[in-house]
Scaffold this motif. Sequence first.
Motif, mmCIF file in Angstrom:
data_model
loop_
_atom_site.group_PDB
_atom_site.id
_atom_site.type_symbol
_atom_site.label_atom_id
_atom_site.label_comp_id
_atom_site.label_asym_id
_atom_site.label_seq_id
_atom_site.Cartn_x
_atom_site.Cartn_y
_atom_site.Cartn_z
ATOM 1 N N LEU A 88 -38.650 -10.731 1.684
ATOM 2 C CA LEU A 88 -38.942 -12.092 2.137
ATOM 3 C C LEU A 88 -40.430 -12.347 2.367
ATOM 4 C CD1 LEU A 88 -35.934 -12.630 4.549
ATOM 5 C CD2 LEU A 88 -36.464 -13.966 2.493
ATOM 6 N N ARG A 89 -41.277 -11.393 1.994
ATOM 7 C CA ARG A 89 -42.718 -11.584 2.146
ATOM 8 C C ARG A 89 -43.218 -12.724 1.263
ATOM 9 N NH1 ARG A 89 -46.545 -6.435 2.888
ATOM 10 N NH2 ARG A 89 -45.639 -5.749 4.853
ATOM 11 N N GLU A 90 -44.310 -13.316 1.706
ATOM 12 C CA GLU A 90 -44.945 -14.368 0.916
ATOM 13 C C GLU A 90 -45.414 -13.815 -0.426
ATOM 14 O OE1 GLU A 90 -45.144 -17.218 -0.145
ATOM 15 O OE2 GLU A 90 -46.350 -18.317 1.331
ATOM 16 N N SER A 126 -39.086 -16.984 6.597
ATOM 17 C CA SER A 126 -39.928 -16.522 5.493
ATOM 18 C C SER A 126 -41.222 -17.330 5.433
ATOM 19 C CB SER A 126 -39.131 -16.596 4.178
ATOM 20 O OG SER A 126 -39.817 -15.944 3.136
ATOM 21 N N HIS A 127 -41.701 -17.573 4.220
ATOM 22 C CA HIS A 127 -43.015 -18.174 3.989
ATOM 23 C C HIS A 127 -42.905 -19.306 2.979
ATOM 24 C CE1 HIS A 127 -44.646 -14.646 6.068
ATOM 25 N NE2 HIS A 127 -43.694 -14.002 5.434
ATOM 26 N N GLY A 128 -43.873 -20.207 3.021
ATOM 27 C CA GLY A 128 -43.828 -21.440 2.248
ATOM 28 C C GLY A 128 -43.565 -21.300 0.761
ATOM 29 N N ALA A 129 -44.408 -20.567 0.059
ATOM 30 C CA ALA A 129 -44.253 -20.473 -1.398
ATOM 31 C C ALA A 129 -42.939 -19.788 -1.764
ATOM 32 C CB ALA A 129 -45.434 -19.732 -2.020
ATOM 33 N N LEU A 130 -42.589 -18.719 -1.067
ATOM 34 C CA LEU A 130 -41.352 -18.012 -1.384
ATOM 35 C C LEU A 130 -40.142 -18.892 -1.082
ATOM 36 C CD1 LEU A 130 -40.467 -15.216 -2.496
ATOM 37 C CD2 LEU A 130 -39.839 -14.684 -0.148
ATOM 38 N N MET A 131 -40.188 -19.661 0.000
ATOM 39 C CA MET A 131 -39.073 -20.530 0.350
ATOM 40 C C MET A 131 -38.809 -21.567 -0.733
ATOM 41 S SD MET A 131 -39.552 -21.110 4.443
ATOM 42 C CE MET A 131 -38.500 -22.550 4.456
ATOM 43 N N ARG A 132 -39.855 -22.005 -1.397
ATOM 44 C CA ARG A 132 -39.673 -22.961 -2.494
ATOM 45 C C ARG A 132 -38.736 -22.380 -3.550
ATOM 46 N NH1 ARG A 132 -44.238 -25.520 -6.512
ATOM 47 N NH2 ARG A 132 -42.779 -26.892 -7.565
ATOM 48 N N PHE A 133 -38.961 -21.120 -3.893
ATOM 49 C CA PHE A 133 -38.155 -20.496 -4.942
ATOM 50 C C PHE A 133 -36.791 -20.044 -4.429
ATOM 51 C CE2 PHE A 133 -42.553 -20.267 -6.330
ATOM 52 C CZ PHE A 133 -42.435 -20.982 -7.519
ATOM 53 N N SER A 159 -35.095 -21.764 -2.221
ATOM 54 C CA SER A 159 -34.302 -23.005 -2.216
ATOM 55 C C SER A 159 -33.827 -23.345 -3.623
ATOM 56 C CB SER A 159 -35.102 -24.161 -1.611
ATOM 57 O OG SER A 159 -36.145 -24.606 -2.456
ATOM 58 N N LYS A 160 -34.666 -23.161 -4.619
ATOM 59 C CA LYS A 160 -34.252 -23.420 -6.011
ATOM 60 C C LYS A 160 -33.113 -22.497 -6.429
ATOM 61 C CE LYS A 160 -37.451 -24.722 -9.089
ATOM 62 N NZ LYS A 160 -38.708 -24.804 -9.863
ATOM 63 N N GLU A 161 -33.199 -21.229 -6.023
ATOM 64 C CA GLU A 161 -32.164 -20.258 -6.376
ATOM 65 C C GLU A 161 -30.847 -20.590 -5.669
ATOM 66 O OE1 GLU A 161 -30.340 -16.939 -8.185
ATOM 67 O OE2 GLU A 161 -32.121 -18.089 -8.708
ATOM 68 N N LEU A 162 -30.919 -20.996 -4.412
ATOM 69 C CA LEU A 162 -29.705 -21.371 -3.689
ATOM 70 C C LEU A 162 -29.035 -22.579 -4.354
ATOM 71 C CD1 LEU A 162 -30.907 -20.920 0.005
ATOM 72 C CD2 LEU A 162 -29.228 -19.500 -1.208
ATOM 73 N N ILE A 163 -29.804 -23.564 -4.710
ATOM 74 C CA ILE A 163 -29.257 -24.749 -5.385
ATOM 75 C C ILE A 163 -28.664 -24.357 -6.732
ATOM 76 C CG2 ILE A 163 -29.902 -26.943 -6.476
ATOM 77 C CD1 ILE A 163 -31.922 -27.244 -4.056
ATOM 78 N N ARG A 164 -29.335 -23.478 -7.459
ATOM 79 C CA ARG A 164 -28.827 -23.003 -8.750
ATOM 80 C C ARG A 164 -27.470 -22.315 -8.580
ATOM 81 N NH1 ARG A 164 -28.232 -18.879 -11.886
ATOM 82 N NH2 ARG A 164 -29.070 -17.284 -10.519
ATOM 83 N N ARG A 165 -27.277 -21.669 -7.416
ATOM 84 C CA ARG A 165 -26.027 -20.965 -7.138
ATOM 85 C C ARG A 165 -24.967 -21.855 -6.497
ATOM 86 N NH1 ARG A 165 -27.292 -14.710 -5.555
ATOM 87 N NH2 ARG A 165 -29.068 -14.407 -6.965
ATOM 88 N N GLY A 166 -25.215 -23.143 -6.423
ATOM 89 C CA GLY A 166 -24.192 -24.067 -5.949
ATOM 90 C C GLY A 166 -24.298 -24.494 -4.501
ATOM 91 N N TYR A 167 -25.350 -24.150 -3.809
ATOM 92 C CA TYR A 167 -25.539 -24.572 -2.422
ATOM 93 C C TYR A 167 -26.039 -26.009 -2.388
ATOM 94 C CZ TYR A 167 -24.976 -19.780 -0.819
ATOM 95 O OH TYR A 167 -24.470 -18.538 -0.545
ATOM 96 N N MET A 168 -25.602 -26.722 -1.376
ATOM 97 C CA MET A 168 -26.088 -28.077 -1.140
ATOM 98 C C MET A 168 -27.251 -27.977 -0.167
ATOM 99 S SD MET A 168 -24.110 -29.811 -3.038
ATOM 100 C CE MET A 168 -24.548 -31.459 -2.564
ATOM 101 N N GLY A 169 -28.337 -28.606 -0.531
ATOM 102 C CA GLY A 169 -29.527 -28.601 0.300
ATOM 103 C C GLY A 169 -30.673 -29.192 -0.478
ATOM 104 N N GLU A 172 -34.280 -29.133 -2.266
ATOM 105 C CA GLU A 172 -35.271 -28.234 -2.869
ATOM 106 C C GLU A 172 -36.586 -28.426 -2.121
ATOM 107 O OE1 GLU A 172 -37.643 -27.614 -7.024
ATOM 108 O OE2 GLU A 172 -35.569 -28.270 -7.165
ATOM 109 N N LEU A 173 -37.178 -27.330 -1.715
ATOM 110 C CA LEU A 173 -38.375 -27.395 -0.881
ATOM 111 C C LEU A 173 -39.636 -27.301 -1.737
ATOM 112 C CD1 LEU A 173 -37.150 -24.930 1.869
ATOM 113 C CD2 LEU A 173 -36.969 -27.411 1.832
ATOM 114 N N LEU A 174 -40.531 -28.243 -1.552
ATOM 115 C CA LEU A 174 -41.815 -28.183 -2.244
ATOM 116 C C LEU A 174 -42.888 -27.600 -1.335
ATOM 117 C CD1 LEU A 174 -41.725 -31.585 -4.160
ATOM 118 C CD2 LEU A 174 -41.204 -29.295 -5.014
ATOM 119 N N LYS A 175 -42.980 -28.128 -0.117
ATOM 120 C CA LYS A 175 -43.942 -27.614 0.856
ATOM 121 C C LYS A 175 -43.285 -27.642 2.235
ATOM 122 C CE LYS A 175 -48.793 -27.949 2.233
ATOM 123 N NZ LYS A 175 -48.649 -26.908 3.158
ATOM 124 N N PRO A 176 -42.526 -26.590 2.551
ATOM 125 C CA PRO A 176 -41.825 -26.581 3.839
ATOM 126 C C PRO A 176 -42.793 -26.571 5.026
ATOM 127 C CG PRO A 176 -41.468 -24.530 2.622
ATOM 128 C CD PRO A 176 -42.305 -25.411 1.769
#
Length: 178
Positions: free
Chosen positions: A78-80, A143-150, A152-162, A164-168
């Motif tokens: 979960l590191r940046e 976690s950290h901003g840049a990693l959270m962006r990806f 969130s994309k992976e969670l959505i790709r796997r069917g999660y509702m939420g 997508e984070l650009l700049k949390p």
Amino acid sequence: MKIGLVRHYKVTYAPENKWMNATQFNYWVDEYNKSSIQPNDQFDRSTKWDVCFSSDLSRAVQTAERLYQGHIVKTNLLREIDVRSAIQLRFKLHFKLWLVIGRVAWYFSHQSQEESRSESMTRVRQIVDRIETSEETNILVVSHGALMRFISKELIRRGYMGKELLKPENGVLYMFEK
């Protein structure tokens, strides 16, 4: 399953001078990674979390300890996404420009960066796999901003509702549910 993503609280470390050369920028990144945090009250505490996963960088661990009472699973997954100066210049640039150059270098997997884009994406898939195989149903992730962006994309790709984070924002909870 509910997954809550939180970016660590804002850090206390600020550069003495915002204009810096490549060596000074790399030093600033190292100091930022060791920095303490400035807690805020923006975190939504209405959900009871069963487990907390946190980056093992101190700013994330400090944040997780303030948000979750119990055992925290600390992991380097979960590191940046680290950023380094991509070019050596004799003159100084604003540190935000160094960040942009470093992120562009990372995007193109430039050798100046410690981790390639494909390595970062592999790490994102690994941590989401680990979270999904947890026996718990309410999982807090710090976690950290840049990693959270990806993430969130992976969670959505796997069917999660939420969302997508650009700049949390620091210390704000972003929910994903399946």
